[in-house]
Motif scaffolding. Sequence first.
Motif, PDB file in Angstrom:
ATOM      1  N   TYR A  36       0.007  -5.962  -6.028  1.00 15.81           N
ATOM      2  CA  TYR A  36      -0.047  -4.894  -4.831  1.00 15.81           C
ATOM      3  C   TYR A  36      -1.204  -5.029  -3.917  1.00 15.81           C
ATOM      4  O   TYR A  36      -2.332  -5.079  -4.126  1.00 15.81           O
ATOM      5  N   GLU A  37      -0.972  -4.815  -2.599  1.00 18.07           N
ATOM      6  CA  GLU A  37      -1.711  -5.006  -1.210  1.00 18.07           C
ATOM      7  C   GLU A  37      -2.980  -3.921  -1.318  1.00 18.07           C
ATOM      8  O   GLU A  37      -3.989  -4.213  -1.015  1.00 18.07           O
ATOM      9  N   ASP A  38      -2.534  -2.556  -1.741  1.00 24.35           N
ATOM     10  CA  ASP A  38      -3.734  -1.598  -1.781  1.00 24.35           C
ATOM     11  C   ASP A  38      -4.484  -2.080  -2.888  1.00 24.35           C
ATOM     12  O   ASP A  38      -5.885  -1.725  -2.651  1.00 24.35           O
ATOM     13  N   VAL A  40      -5.415  -4.906  -3.790  1.00 30.10           N
ATOM     14  CA  VAL A  40      -5.949  -6.126  -3.195  1.00 30.10           C
ATOM     15  C   VAL A  40      -7.318  -5.689  -2.156  1.00 30.10           C
ATOM     16  O   VAL A  40      -8.248  -6.219  -2.069  1.00 30.10           O
ATOM     17  N   GLN A  41      -6.715  -4.695  -1.191  1.00 31.02           N
ATOM     18  CA  GLN A  41      -7.773  -4.065  -0.538  1.00 31.02           C
ATOM     19  C   GLN A  41      -8.809  -3.541  -0.925  1.00 31.02           C
ATOM     20  O   GLN A  41     -10.070  -3.501  -0.501  1.00 31.02           O
ATOM     21  N   THR A  58      -1.814 -11.910  -3.000  1.00 29.24           N
ATOM     22  CA  THR A  58      -0.954 -11.310  -3.863  1.00 29.24           C
ATOM     23  C   THR A  58      -0.331 -12.584  -4.943  1.00 29.24           C
ATOM     24  O   THR A  58       0.252 -12.155  -5.749  1.00 29.24           O
TER      25      THR A  58
END
Length: 404
Positions: A36-38, A40-41, A58
């Motif tokens: 999930y990108e969120d 990762v950030q 990802t």
Amino acid sequence: MINGCVIGIGARGYSLIRNVLLKNADINIVAVCDLYEDRVQRGIEAVKEAGQSAKGFTDYKEALATDGVNAAFIFSDWSTHTEIAVYAMKKGIAVASEVGCEYSLENCYELVRVQEETGTPYMLVENCCWGKKELLATAMARKGKFGTVVHCSGSYSHDLRKEIAYGHVNRHYRFDNYLNRCCDNYLTHDLGPIAKLLDINRGNRILTVSSFATKAVSLKEYVKEREDATEEMKNADFKQGDIITTVLTCANGETILLRLDTTLPRSYSRDFTVRGTKGMYMQDTNTVFLDGEKEYWNSSEYYKNNLDNGVNYEEDFLPDFWKNISPEAIKAGHGGMDWFAYKAFTDALKQGSEMPIDIYDAATWQAVSVLSEISIQQGGAPQAMPDFTKGKWFKRPRKDVCDL
């Protein structure tokens, strides 16, 4: 310097990044990865706040290809641990894998085969093996205080109904495990310290696994009472029994009793217990009983919490690092266990020494989960534990997680 790639940034992964890895002077996090990108950030920001810089991915294969990566910290879904560990070891990247369960004996064999072929360092980071009470009891056993140990028991007893039921809502993998399997799916917290105490894979081995399950009703009743339950939750037919009881037999004649208890209301417990010919230890009551110390066995007021009643067991037997624990270690998680476990990994990696929890431990402990599922399906029939050491267990020397 250990240049780490963190794979899996859910609640556990994020906590370990912030409270353990970024506080370890030997670790530099250069890559973070999650589906999930969120997340990762979030991982990138946590690393940045600590004055380091990490690339985000990802895809774990792309993450592990980051320049300079020499250690993979695997905090992802249980079902992906072996796949990622195998890939990393083939690339010569050392592995620190969080605990979970395995789904097939083939995966356990593959884990061992690849580690043996590549020689890449691997450690299953079972933090409870560094638990204060577990190490105290193990040290006492090593000094012969319990006489000959004949039986140990433990449990993972933790009310996880909310975490399981809302698994898909919160992007957590436990929902699918409880929906589709019936087994001891999270057993290394209780088995790990016992296996170390009993020298499993080092002069002793697990011979058979027999498991039994109660009916699965608690999660259904729990969901029924939730006004915000999704249709998926309401329609779920969970297979996981509310309590799983597992009995292991050992080559040296000991028995081990394990219990998974995560879908009924209760307080947290690991119920670590050691029984020997000269004494016993019980974690839940914080009790040591040694033969001859007290005339009356039923003097419960004396024995309950006697570790805190002026008896000097901790001073005599507890490892020094627990006696001198730092505030930073305590804050790292689980009262200090997380800090000590990951420090043991980095120390072994730097020194080129043997991992305190090795590939044979990882395969054997996780295979119990696989065999428990088969045993339950066969009405509790004993299942033979494979010898992942190929006979080497008989002469392998003892390896405690620390100097006892």
